[in-house]
Every structure is written in C-alpha cells, then in structure tokens.
Design a protein around this motif. Structure first.
Motif, PDB file in Angstrom:
ATOM      1  N   LEU A  97       0.828  -1.210   0.000  1.00 53.24           N
ATOM      2  CA  LEU A  97       0.000   0.000   0.000  1.00 53.24           C
ATOM      3  C   LEU A  97       0.860   1.258   0.000  1.00 53.24           C
ATOM      4  N   PHE A  98       1.963   1.234   0.748  1.00 53.88           N
ATOM      5  CA  PHE A  98       2.883   2.370   0.755  1.00 53.88           C
ATOM      6  C   PHE A  98       3.478   2.597  -0.634  1.00 53.88           C
ATOM      7  N   ALA A  99       3.837   1.509  -1.320  1.00 55.84           N
ATOM      8  CA  ALA A  99       4.369   1.642  -2.683  1.00 55.84           C
ATOM      9  C   ALA A  99       3.323   2.225  -3.623  1.00 55.84           C
ATOM     10  N   GLY A 100       2.058   1.811  -3.463  1.00 54.07           N
ATOM     11  CA  GLY A 100       1.007   2.391  -4.280  1.00 54.07           C
ATOM     12  C   GLY A 100       0.825   3.880  -4.014  1.00 54.07           C
ATOM     13  N   ALA A 101       0.906   4.285  -2.739  1.00 53.84           N
ATOM     14  CA  ALA A 101       0.805   5.704  -2.412  1.00 53.84           C
ATOM     15  C   ALA A 101       1.980   6.489  -2.982  1.00 53.84           C
ATOM     16  N   GLN A 102       3.173   5.921  -2.927  1.00 52.02           N
ATOM     17  CA  GLN A 102       4.331   6.594  -3.508  1.00 52.02           C
ATOM     18  C   GLN A 102       4.192   6.732  -5.026  1.00 52.02           C
ATOM     19  N   THR A 103       3.604   5.732  -5.672  1.00 53.82           N
ATOM     20  CA  THR A 103       3.361   5.826  -7.116  1.00 53.82           C
ATOM     21  C   THR A 103       2.396   6.968  -7.427  1.00 53.82           C
ATOM     22  N   ALA A 104       1.333   7.082  -6.633  1.00 55.15           N
ATOM     23  CA  ALA A 104       0.387   8.180  -6.843  1.00 55.15           C
ATOM     24  C   ALA A 104       1.055   9.536  -6.617  1.00 55.15           C
ATOM     25  N   ILE A 105       1.886   9.642  -5.583  1.00 54.83           N
ATOM     26  CA  ILE A 105       2.601  10.901  -5.332  1.00 54.83           C
ATOM     27  C   ILE A 105       3.513  11.236  -6.497  1.00 54.83           C
ATOM     28  N   LEU A 106       4.199  10.228  -7.016  1.00 60.79           N
ATOM     29  CA  LEU A 106       5.110  10.441  -8.143  1.00 60.79           C
ATOM     30  C   LEU A 106       4.357  10.928  -9.372  1.00 60.79           C
ATOM     31  N   LEU A 107       3.194  10.346  -9.649  1.00 57.62           N
ATOM     32  CA  LEU A 107       2.400  10.777 -10.799  1.00 57.62           C
ATOM     33  C   LEU A 107       1.880  12.194 -10.603  1.00 57.62           C
ATOM     34  N   MET A 108       1.530  12.559  -9.374  1.00 55.29           N
ATOM     35  CA  MET A 108       1.054  13.915  -9.106  1.00 55.29           C
ATOM     36  C   MET A 108       2.154  14.952  -9.289  1.00 55.29           C
ATOM     37  N   GLN A 109       3.379  14.586  -8.904  1.00 53.84           N
ATOM     38  CA  GLN A 109       4.460  15.569  -8.888  1.00 53.84           C
ATOM     39  C   GLN A 109       5.151  15.728 -10.237  1.00 53.84           C
ATOM     40  N   THR A 110       5.269  14.664 -10.996  1.00 61.01           N
ATOM     41  CA  THR A 110       6.130  14.697 -12.184  1.00 61.01           C
ATOM     42  C   THR A 110       5.391  14.553 -13.495  1.00 61.01           C
ATOM     43  N   THR A 111       4.114  14.194 -13.501  1.00 60.35           N
ATOM     44  CA  THR A 111       3.362  14.020 -14.744  1.00 60.35           C
ATOM     45  C   THR A 111       2.010  14.710 -14.620  1.00 60.35           C
ATOM     46  N   SER A 112       1.288  14.711 -15.718  1.00 58.03           N
ATOM     47  CA  SER A 112      -0.077  15.258 -15.739  1.00 58.03           C
ATOM     48  C   SER A 112      -1.095  14.158 -16.027  1.00 58.03           C
ATOM     49  N   LEU A 113      -0.728  12.915 -15.751  1.00 55.53           N
ATOM     50  CA  LEU A 113      -1.631  11.801 -16.039  1.00 55.53           C
ATOM     51  C   LEU A 113      -2.894  11.860 -15.195  1.00 55.53           C
ATOM     52  N   LEU A 114      -2.805  12.347 -13.965  1.00 55.23           N
ATOM     53  CA  LEU A 114      -3.954  12.419 -13.079  1.00 55.23           C
ATOM     54  C   LEU A 114      -4.712  13.731 -13.198  1.00 55.23           C
TER      55      LEU A 114
END
Length: 313
Positions: A97-114
C-alpha cells in the motif's frame, strides 16, 4: 609405537584457540532486529530524504529510482523482521500500500496523467503513505491489537489536525502564489519532517504502551491446562460465536473486546486450536478494518480541507 613429543605438541597447539568466538545465526533475534532497523532507516532515507535533493519539479527517472530502492529496502526489512509469518505478511501488505501511495505521489508531482491535483489530495496521499509505514512497523515490532488501534487513532487525529489546519497556513507563507511550483521543495520538507517526527514519536509511545498491553491484556494462548491433563475452557464457545457474529456485522469494537477476553489466560486451561484460530481471525480482521476506517476518514478530511490546485506540468 609411541608418538614423537614434537608431534604431540603440534597436535595440542592446533586445537588451541587464541581468540574468542561468538555464535551468530540467521535466527538470532538481536541480529535480525538490528538488520530490520538498518534496512528500515535506509528505506526511509531513500523515499523521504534523497528525493528532496532533486531539482523542482522533480524528474521522473531519478524519482522512480530512489523510490524503488526505498520500497525494496523496506520490503527486505519486513522479510528479516523477528516476527511470525502472519505478522510479516501483514507488514508486507502495508508496504505494498505504501508503494502504491508513492506511485500516486510520483504521478502527481512529475506528470499530468492524473490531471489537475489539489494540495489537499497530495497531502491525503502523503498521510496514507505514512499510515501504511507506521502500521507495518507496529506489526513487526509491537503486534498487540490495542496498541495498533491506539497508535492509528493518534496518528489520524494528529495528522488530520496538522494537514487540515496548520499546513494550509504554512503553505500560504511559503509561497504566496500556489502556482509557484519551484517553492514546493520547502513544502515537501515541512510535510516530511512533520510526518517523520509524528511517526517516531508514536513509535516511542507504542513501545511503552505495548508492554502494558501485553502484561494487562495478553492475547497469546499461554495458559497451562488444568490438573486432569485435558485443556478445557467452559463457556468459550458462546463467547467466540458472539465475536464472529459481531465481526461479520462490522461491530468491530465489540468483536475485539470479546475476542481478547476469550484469549485471556485462565487457570482452567487453554483454548483449543480451532477456538484459538477463530479468536485470532476475529482480532486480525476487526483490527485491520477499524484501522483502515480511521485512516480513510482522516484522509478524507485532509483531502477536502485544502481545495487549492497545484500547477500542472
């Protein structure tokens, strides 16, 4: 034929040890505890420390690399932890679950996918990632269900108060314009510093609290059987039935209370293997569900408290 005296001296000298030796095995609890702490600190440093050294906005490749290294170190820490297999599996699930949260944080910070992301959403995901870490540590080191629930409630209360009330005011002082993405480095430093202080403080509190919980409300089936040699606990069947029913209808506080009461050591004997298994299942399911509900409610409060949008990259 007698052996030569010189050969006798050499054979005697060869059996002498001039240094001391200490047996060290993989199953040694102290060595595994030290390895657990070292790997956990390395994972925290990779996920929460080294990523702050990246330029703003952070690039995708170094962010992914550092977070993968951190998650792998944390997974290794859970694997080597001096705990039973069930608790290690629970800790591994929390780290997933922590890895999934880190993936979401990474997508929020570095991409516009979300798409457009609010600061409240980012804080909520950071909060959930910290919750997964602290619950994983509770499972491999503390393990008493009441300790886990008290720590989760304390983390949710303190985290919601900070992210919902204090962080928006601090963020307004750090950057007058919320679109100043270059200023988010200070934002992340404040958030992660508060999370680490909160997690470490709660771990120290849990260390003291868990000792009292294990002494006052032990959940291990450690009672000795009575003098006849047969292990019997009269009246426990009805109590366990009530615990299972209250768990199925989501009355988790009652289910936890009844299950802990059923697992208390008494003079008349220990629980049977089947009854002990059912009591453990009730404790595991009810504790996990209550913890997730508390964390989700606090995360929702954080999400809705700061609707200011971040810059889209």
């Amino acid at each position: 034929m007698a052996e030569h005296p010189r050969a006798q001296r050499q054979s005697t000298w060869s059996r002498d040890e001039v240094w001391g030796s200490w047996p060290l095995s993989w199953a040694d609890r102290a060595s595994r505890s030290l390895l657990l702490v070292a790997l956990a600190l390395g994972g925290l440093l990779a996920c929460y420390g080294l990523t702050l050294l990246l330029h703003r906005p952070p690039s995708l490749t170094p962010s992914v690399t550092l977070r993968i290294i951190g998650v792998l170190l944390l997974l290794l820490a859970a694997l080597v932890a001096p705990a039973s297999r069930g608790y290690r599996v629970g800790a591994l699930y929390c780290l997933v679950l922590f890895a999934g949260a880190q993936t979401a944080i990474l997508l929020m910070q570095t991409t516009s996918l979300l798409g457009a992301t609010t600061y409240g959403a980012l804080d909520a995901v950071e909060f959930c990632a910290g919750a997964a870490l602290i619950i994983a540590w509770m499972l491999v080191r503390m393990r008493h269900p009441l300790t886990i629930l008290i720590v989760a409630l304390g983390y949710a209360t303190a985290g919601a108060a900070f992210f919902a009330r204090a962080m928006p005011a601090l963020r307004a002082r750090l950057a007058s314009d919320p679109w100043q993405e270059a200023q988010t480095a200070y934002d992340e430093i404040v958030v992660r510093a508060v999370l680490l202080v909160l997690v470490l403080g709660l771990v120290l509190l849990a260390w003291w609290l868990d000792g009292w919980m294990r002494a006052l409300l032990p959940v291990a089936n450690v009672a000795e059987p009575h003098g006849s040699g047969r292990a019997s606990r009269t009246g426990e069947a009805q109590r366990l039935r009530s615990a299972v029913i209250t768990m199925l209808v989501a009355l988790d506080p009652i289910a936890i209370t009844v299950a802990i009461s059923a697992k208390q050591p008494v003079a008349r004997g220990r629980l049977s293997a089947d009854d002990d298994w059912w009591a453990s299942i009730v404790l595991a399911v009810s504790t996990a569900r209550m913890t997730m509900v508390v964390v989700v409610i606090a995360a929702a409060v954080i999400w809705l408290s700061d609707p200011v949008y971040r810059a889209q990259l």
